[in-house]
Write a protein that holds these residues in place. Structure first.
Motif, mmCIF file in Angstrom:
data_model
loop_
_atom_site.group_PDB
_atom_site.id
_atom_site.type_symbol
_atom_site.label_atom_id
_atom_site.label_comp_id
_atom_site.label_asym_id
_atom_site.label_seq_id
_atom_site.Cartn_x
_atom_site.Cartn_y
_atom_site.Cartn_z
ATOM 1 N N VAL A 1 0.877 -1.095 -0.082
ATOM 2 C CA VAL A 1 -0.112 0.039 0.237
ATOM 3 C C VAL A 1 0.965 1.122 -0.085
ATOM 4 C CG1 VAL A 1 -1.715 1.261 1.344
ATOM 5 C CG2 VAL A 1 -1.759 -1.223 1.265
ATOM 6 N N LEU A 2 0.472 2.005 -1.148
ATOM 7 C CA LEU A 2 1.036 3.510 -0.938
ATOM 8 C C LEU A 2 0.476 4.524 0.057
ATOM 9 C CD1 LEU A 2 3.326 5.534 -2.163
ATOM 10 C CD2 LEU A 2 1.972 5.985 -3.736
ATOM 11 N N ILE A 3 1.268 4.962 0.952
ATOM 12 C CA ILE A 3 0.531 5.833 1.811
ATOM 13 C C ILE A 3 -0.018 7.391 0.955
ATOM 14 C CG2 ILE A 3 0.637 7.370 3.884
ATOM 15 C CD1 ILE A 3 2.199 5.169 5.062
ATOM 16 N N LEU A 4 -0.838 7.796 0.816
ATOM 17 C CA LEU A 4 -1.354 8.748 0.104
ATOM 18 C C LEU A 4 -1.408 10.212 0.883
ATOM 19 C CD1 LEU A 4 -4.378 7.549 -2.019
ATOM 20 C CD2 LEU A 4 -2.029 7.774 -2.758
ATOM 21 N N GLU A 5 -1.915 9.813 2.304
ATOM 22 C CA GLU A 5 -1.908 11.317 2.869
ATOM 23 C C GLU A 5 -1.988 10.589 4.441
ATOM 24 O OE1 GLU A 5 -6.579 12.146 3.442
ATOM 25 O OE2 GLU A 5 -5.657 13.522 2.177
ATOM 26 N N ILE A 6 -1.445 11.218 5.460
ATOM 27 C CA ILE A 6 -1.590 10.861 6.847
ATOM 28 C C ILE A 6 -1.339 12.098 7.560
ATOM 29 C CG2 ILE A 6 -1.009 8.353 6.605
ATOM 30 C CD1 ILE A 6 2.108 9.111 7.514
ATOM 31 N N HIS A 7 -1.850 12.123 9.055
ATOM 32 C CA HIS A 7 -1.614 13.176 9.826
ATOM 33 C C HIS A 7 -0.649 13.035 10.796
ATOM 34 C CE1 HIS A 7 -5.225 14.480 7.925
ATOM 35 N NE2 HIS A 7 -5.967 13.713 8.175
ATOM 36 N N ALA A 8 -0.291 11.477 10.912
ATOM 37 C CA ALA A 8 0.658 11.155 12.036
ATOM 38 C C ALA A 8 1.392 9.846 11.437
ATOM 39 C CB ALA A 8 0.136 10.861 13.418
ATOM 40 N N PRO A 9 2.538 9.554 11.869
ATOM 41 C CA PRO A 9 3.420 8.099 11.507
ATOM 42 C C PRO A 9 2.420 6.997 11.570
ATOM 43 C CG PRO A 9 4.684 9.624 12.542
ATOM 44 C CD PRO A 9 3.444 10.280 12.750
ATOM 45 N N VAL A 10 2.648 6.188 10.520
ATOM 46 C CA VAL A 10 1.892 4.969 10.277
ATOM 47 C C VAL A 10 2.863 3.902 11.181
ATOM 48 C CG1 VAL A 10 0.895 3.398 9.030
ATOM 49 C CG2 VAL A 10 0.598 5.402 8.561
ATOM 50 N N ARG A 11 2.249 3.285 12.000
ATOM 51 C CA ARG A 11 2.920 2.165 12.804
ATOM 52 C C ARG A 11 2.523 0.704 12.441
ATOM 53 N NH1 ARG A 11 1.693 4.249 18.564
ATOM 54 N NH2 ARG A 11 -0.438 4.239 17.776
ATOM 55 N N ILE A 12 3.460 -0.145 12.732
ATOM 56 C CA ILE A 12 3.177 -1.641 12.750
ATOM 57 C C ILE A 12 2.110 -1.944 13.602
ATOM 58 C CG2 ILE A 12 4.169 -3.884 12.791
ATOM 59 C CD1 ILE A 12 6.662 -2.847 11.984
ATOM 60 N N GLY A 13 0.975 -2.585 12.823
ATOM 61 C CA GLY A 13 -0.230 -2.885 13.720
ATOM 62 C C GLY A 13 -1.412 -1.883 13.644
ATOM 63 N N ASP A 14 -1.048 -0.821 12.918
ATOM 64 C CA ASP A 14 -2.326 0.050 12.698
ATOM 65 C C ASP A 14 -3.194 -0.682 11.648
ATOM 66 O OD1 ASP A 14 -1.235 2.253 14.198
ATOM 67 O OD2 ASP A 14 -0.508 3.311 12.595
ATOM 68 N N LYS A 15 -4.449 -0.144 11.879
ATOM 69 C CA LYS A 15 -5.633 -1.074 11.081
ATOM 70 C C LYS A 15 -5.783 -0.187 9.519
ATOM 71 C CE LYS A 15 -10.271 -2.231 11.770
ATOM 72 N NZ LYS A 15 -11.423 -2.502 12.554
ATOM 73 N N LEU A 16 -6.513 -0.868 8.566
ATOM 74 C CA LEU A 16 -6.847 -0.406 7.564
ATOM 75 C C LEU A 16 -8.217 -0.973 7.233
ATOM 76 C CD1 LEU A 16 -3.503 -0.717 7.285
ATOM 77 C CD2 LEU A 16 -3.991 0.323 5.127
ATOM 78 N N THR A 17 -9.021 0.050 6.785
ATOM 79 C CA THR A 17 -10.300 -0.508 6.349
ATOM 80 C C THR A 17 -10.885 0.181 5.249
ATOM 81 O OG1 THR A 17 -12.653 -0.842 7.320
ATOM 82 C CG2 THR A 17 -11.351 1.165 8.144
ATOM 83 N N GLN A 18 -12.279 -0.006 4.802
ATOM 84 C CA GLN A 18 -12.594 0.774 3.629
ATOM 85 C C GLN A 18 -13.084 1.989 4.050
ATOM 86 O OE1 GLN A 18 -13.998 -2.099 5.210
ATOM 87 N NE2 GLN A 18 -16.049 -2.103 5.136
ATOM 88 N N PRO A 19 -13.039 3.151 3.250
ATOM 89 C CA PRO A 19 -13.087 4.465 3.459
ATOM 90 C C PRO A 19 -14.601 4.781 3.514
ATOM 91 C CG PRO A 19 -12.561 4.206 1.084
ATOM 92 C CD PRO A 19 -12.308 2.983 1.762
ATOM 93 N N GLN A 20 -14.960 5.651 4.499
ATOM 94 C CA GLN A 20 -16.371 6.004 4.774
ATOM 95 C C GLN A 20 -16.807 7.420 4.186
ATOM 96 O OE1 GLN A 20 -18.411 3.815 5.961
ATOM 97 N NE2 GLN A 20 -16.843 2.179 6.326
#
Length: 408
Positions: A389-408
């Motif tokens: 997965v390419l990170i398109l935009e984030i507000h804080a660093p993404v960490r191992i174990g963080d969750k990904l789901t379908q956008p709402q």
């Protein structure tokens, strides 16, 4: 020019003239320009069905972005992701944008620099068209024209150059694949470390030597080690991520050794000769070779998954030492093709809530904070049990174990 080719061009431009008369000259030129018909992009039946439904009336005005322009001239370097985000609050819902301009733009990939898009509003709905009337009678006030570049807007950006380096690099293999792959023996100058332009020598396993010939691979990718990817939920090993180093071309086959006899002496094996191409890191003896995969077209048109997604970040690509990922970096997740993951799917990234002590409560119980929306990522390469997965935009660093789901 032959008469047949002249008749062919006459037919194409005759059809273009019909489209132009209907107000779609720019699109007609794109559709019937030489070579345009060869540009085919995959569109799923579900996406087409959604677009067909929306195309009847467009999308509700409430779905439009606050500053959606009434008129926009497509610029070189724009992408569908940017344009979709320019008009829609939820830019991953590209079928709606495609449906909005279905009558004038049959395929959203044919939107091109210089084309003008018009936002037509009627009866509480909106859609795009390539002519001011939009093929419907609409009374419009003086349009608000947005002239600044899309690069100046705070919208997610999906630049092909951002993922190009990663299209061939990540490789998920099983434990034995690298161990049984051909390995580099040395270079012409017996250097310990090698770089682009050097010749290298390599040997394959006894039952699969490196040979030139029909049906034999000539181009290879060079890898080192195999980092295990462990599911953060179950602890299961999902596969091994081979560390990409560079490319090589086979120039000369290897020759197996022969045992000596009373009449002839033994002959040592002669390794194959390869030349290094572009390298990402220095290559050294012991590194492994795997055949280069054929380049396939991948549809990176952003869209939301049509199935529920509950994924976790497994690793940050590029270094085993990295625990956090930033924007435009690549992460691996614990869902793959068998779970319905496809290239182009946009996922919401959630920061994992911490488990803390409620110090205000006399009993000081443990409290689990909720997950919070952190940004967006897009799947661009899938394997059986793992996707990148390419990170398109984030507000804080993404960490191992963080969750990904379908956008709402």
């Amino acid at each position: 020019m032959t008469m047949a080719s002249m008749r062919g061009q006459s037919t194409r431009w005759g059809r273009a003239a019909v489209l132009a008369a209907a107000g779609g000259f720019a699109l007609a030129a794109a559709l019937y320009a030489p070579g345009a018909q060869a540009q085919k992009y995959p569109i799923t039946s579900g996406q087409r069905a959604t677009a067909q439904q929306v195309a009847q009336r467009g999308v509700p005005l409430s779905e439009l972005a606050p500053n959606a322009p009434d008129k926009y001239v497509v610029k070189r370097g724009d992408t569908l992701w940017r344009i979709s985000g320019l008009y829609l609050k939820r830019p991953w819902r590209w079928p709606e944008l495609w449906g909005m301009n279905l009558q004038s733009i049959r395929n959203p990939h044919l939107i091109y620099p210089g084309q003008t898009l018009y936002l037509i509003k009627d009866g509480g709905y909106a859609r795009l068209a390539t002519n001011p009337e939009g093929d419907i009678e609409t009374v419009r006030a003086t349009p608000r024209v947005r002239t600044e570049s899309l690069a100046d807007t705070a919208l997610p950006t999906l630049d092909p150059q951002a993922i190009e380096p990663f299209l061939e690099e990540p490789l998920i293999v099983d434990e034995e694949t690298l161990a049984n792959a051909p390995h580099i023996v040395a270079t012409t100058e017996e250097r310990v470390l090698m770089a682009e332009g050097n010749r290298i020598y390599a040997r394959g396993p006894a039952d699969a030597p490196l040979l030139l010939g029909p049906g034999k691979p000539r181009y290879f990718r060079i890898y080192r080690d195999g980092k295990p990817l462990q599911d953060p939920e179950t602890g299961e090993i999902l596969g091994y991520e081979a560390h990409y180093l560079g490319k090589a071309e086979l120039l000369r086959s290897e020759t197996p050794g022969t045992a000596g006899t009373e009449q002839t002496p033994a002959a040592d094996p002669i390794p194959a000769t390869l030349q290094l191409g572009q390298t990402k890191e220095e290559v050294r003896a012991g590194d492994r070779l795997l055949p280069a995969p054929q380049r396939e077209f991948l549809n990176f048109t952003p869209r939301a998954p049509q199935v529920p997604v509950d994924a976790r970040v497994v690793s940050v690509y590029g270094s085993a030492a990295l625990a956090n990922a930033a924007q435009n970096q690549v992460i691996a997740i614990n869902r793959g093709r068998r779970d319905g993951m496809e290239s182009g799917q946009v996922l919401a990234i959630l920061s994992q809530g911490a488990r803390i002590v409620d110090k205000a409560d006399p009993d000081r119980p443990m409290v689990q904070l909720p997950n919070e929306r952190n940004g967006l990522g897009m799947v661009f390469r899938t394997f059986e049990r793992v996707s990148y997965v390419l990170i398109l935009e984030i507000h804080a660093p993404v960490r191992i174990g963080d969750k990904l789901t379908q956008p709402q």
